[in-house]
Design an enzyme around this catalytic site. Sequence first.
Site, short mmCIF file in Angstrom:
data_model
loop_
_atom_site.label_atom_id
_atom_site.label_comp_id
_atom_site.label_asym_id
_atom_site.label_seq_id
_atom_site.Cartn_x
_atom_site.Cartn_y
_atom_site.Cartn_z
N HIS A 52 -3.50 4.19 -2.55
CA HIS A 52 -4.48 3.30 -1.92
C HIS A 52 -5.16 4.02 -0.74
O HIS A 52 -6.37 3.92 -0.55
CB HIS A 52 -3.80 2.05 -1.36
CG HIS A 52 -3.13 1.18 -2.40
ND1 HIS A 52 -1.78 1.02 -2.47
CD2 HIS A 52 -3.65 0.41 -3.39
CE1 HIS A 52 -1.48 0.19 -3.44
NE2 HIS A 52 -2.60 -0.19 -4.04
N LEU A 89 0.82 -1.22 0.00
CA LEU A 89 0.00 0.00 0.00
C LEU A 89 0.85 1.27 0.00
O LEU A 89 1.92 1.32 0.57
CB LEU A 89 -0.93 0.00 1.22
CG LEU A 89 -1.89 -1.18 1.31
CD1 LEU A 89 -2.78 -1.04 2.54
CD2 LEU A 89 -2.75 -1.32 0.05
N HIS A 90 0.31 2.28 -0.67
CA HIS A 90 0.93 3.60 -0.72
C HIS A 90 -0.18 4.64 -0.61
O HIS A 90 -1.36 4.29 -0.45
CB HIS A 90 1.75 3.76 -2.01
CG HIS A 90 0.99 3.38 -3.25
ND1 HIS A 90 -0.09 4.11 -3.71
CD2 HIS A 90 1.12 2.33 -4.11
CE1 HIS A 90 -0.56 3.54 -4.81
NE2 HIS A 90 0.15 2.45 -5.06
N LYS A 150 -6.12 6.07 -11.60
CA LYS A 150 -4.80 5.63 -12.07
C LYS A 150 -4.95 4.47 -13.05
O LYS A 150 -4.28 4.40 -14.07
CB LYS A 150 -3.96 5.24 -10.85
CG LYS A 150 -2.88 4.21 -11.06
CD LYS A 150 -1.62 4.85 -11.48
CE LYS A 150 -0.49 3.92 -11.83
NZ LYS A 150 -0.59 2.55 -11.44
N SER A 209 2.53 3.83 -7.55
CA SER A 209 2.20 2.46 -7.93
C SER A 209 3.04 1.52 -7.09
O SER A 209 4.20 1.83 -6.79
CB SER A 209 2.54 2.24 -9.42
OG SER A 209 2.58 0.86 -9.71
N SER A 210 2.48 0.39 -6.73
CA SER A 210 3.26 -0.61 -6.00
C SER A 210 4.47 -1.02 -6.83
O SER A 210 5.51 -1.38 -6.28
CB SER A 210 2.40 -1.83 -5.68
OG SER A 210 1.23 -1.43 -5.00
N ARG A 211 4.33 -0.99 -8.15
CA ARG A 211 5.43 -1.42 -9.03
C ARG A 211 6.58 -0.41 -9.07
O ARG A 211 7.66 -0.75 -9.55
CB ARG A 211 4.92 -1.70 -10.44
CG ARG A 211 4.06 -2.95 -10.53
CD ARG A 211 3.83 -3.41 -11.97
NE ARG A 211 3.25 -4.74 -12.00
CZ ARG A 211 1.94 -5.00 -12.10
NH1 ARG A 211 1.07 -4.00 -12.17
NH2 ARG A 211 1.50 -6.25 -12.12
P1 AMP Z 1 -3.69 -2.17 -6.88
O1 AMP Z 1 -3.27 -2.53 -5.49
O2 AMP Z 1 -2.56 -1.68 -7.74
O3 AMP Z 1 -4.54 -3.22 -7.53
O4 AMP Z 1 -4.64 -0.90 -6.73
C1 AMP Z 1 -5.76 -0.94 -5.90
C2 AMP Z 1 -6.58 0.32 -6.13
O5 AMP Z 1 -5.80 1.47 -5.84
C3 AMP Z 1 -7.03 0.46 -7.59
O6 AMP Z 1 -8.37 0.94 -7.61
C4 AMP Z 1 -6.06 1.46 -8.14
O7 AMP Z 1 -6.58 2.20 -9.22
C5 AMP Z 1 -5.85 2.36 -6.94
N1 AMP Z 1 -4.60 3.09 -7.08
C6 AMP Z 1 -3.36 2.58 -7.29
N2 AMP Z 1 -2.46 3.57 -7.43
C7 AMP Z 1 -3.14 4.74 -7.32
C8 AMP Z 1 -2.77 6.12 -7.40
N3 AMP Z 1 -1.51 6.50 -7.62
N4 AMP Z 1 -3.74 7.04 -7.25
C9 AMP Z 1 -5.03 6.67 -7.04
N5 AMP Z 1 -5.44 5.39 -6.96
C10 AMP Z 1 -4.51 4.44 -7.10
#
Ligand code: AMP
Length: 258
Positions: free
Chosen positions: A14, A10-11, A126, A162-164
């Site tokens: 999230h 998480l960042h 995003k 981004s987690s990446r």
């Molecule tokens: P993930 O863990 O990458 O699957 O992301 C989970 C949720 O967090 C998804 O709805 C993403 O679109 C959202 N998310 C990820 N990065 C961001 C960001 N930088 N800004 C806003 N929402 C994000």
Amino acid sequence: MGFVPTMGALHEGHLSLVRAAKSKCDIVAASIFVNPTQFGPKEDFAKYPRTFERDCELLKNEGVDFLFAPSAEEMYPKEAVTWVTVEGLSDKLCGRSRPGHFRGVTTVVSKLFHILEPDVAFFGQKDAVQLVLIRRMVRDLNMPVEIVGCPIVRDADGLAMSSRNAYLSAEERKSATVLNRTLKEIRQRFDQGERSSARLLSAGMEIFQQETGARLDYLEIVDPETLDPLSAVQGNALVALAAYVGTTRLIDNLTLMA
Ligand code: AMP
């Protein structure tokens, strides 16, 4: 009940979804599940960052009431053969570069909705294409859940969180800012009155190509509902960008409103 699905690591992006959920809902649930079915066989499922203890702390500090963190075995019964596919949309943009990716996403999100039965679910802009598909799935399948899209959270250098991003070396991290710089150029040309997609894209490409550390996957201006390319920006348009920096695939996007 508000629900924030995530893959963990998480960042602030999230956490912005969690805060949006907290402000709108009485109870907030989050999930952490690195969903194997949305990764291709050559993608980063095994090495995807996993920081579960830290994630739990962050969610607790934000006042999340409930965390769902299932195992893959719990989520996918042996020999499961049922999928949710948003036909026609699931093979565009990221879906074209990552065959099967969106089928995995819409299937797991459907399952999470069935298990948790949220009233409202929060997704980040995003992942703009993902959000389009989820809205369509919810509409097409009469799912009783409201979808709320939340703005992109960026680091100080403009890179979308981004987690990446954890994969990037210091040098790659600098190269990665080219995604946002490309989009900003397009935004600026648009604000100056340019409406031709071809000219907006070529202005963006001029910036992108100056960065030798990044390799383009796609840069397109599309209709935000059909995801089909637009020749000119007349109403709302989604400018979507995906690129590799080293071996890391990153995405970013921008919405234009004429
Ligand atoms: P993930 O863990 O990458 O699957 O992301 C989970 C949720 O967090 C998804 O709805 C993403 O679109 C959202 N998310 C990820 N990065 C961001 C960001 N930088 N800004 C806003 N929402 C994000």
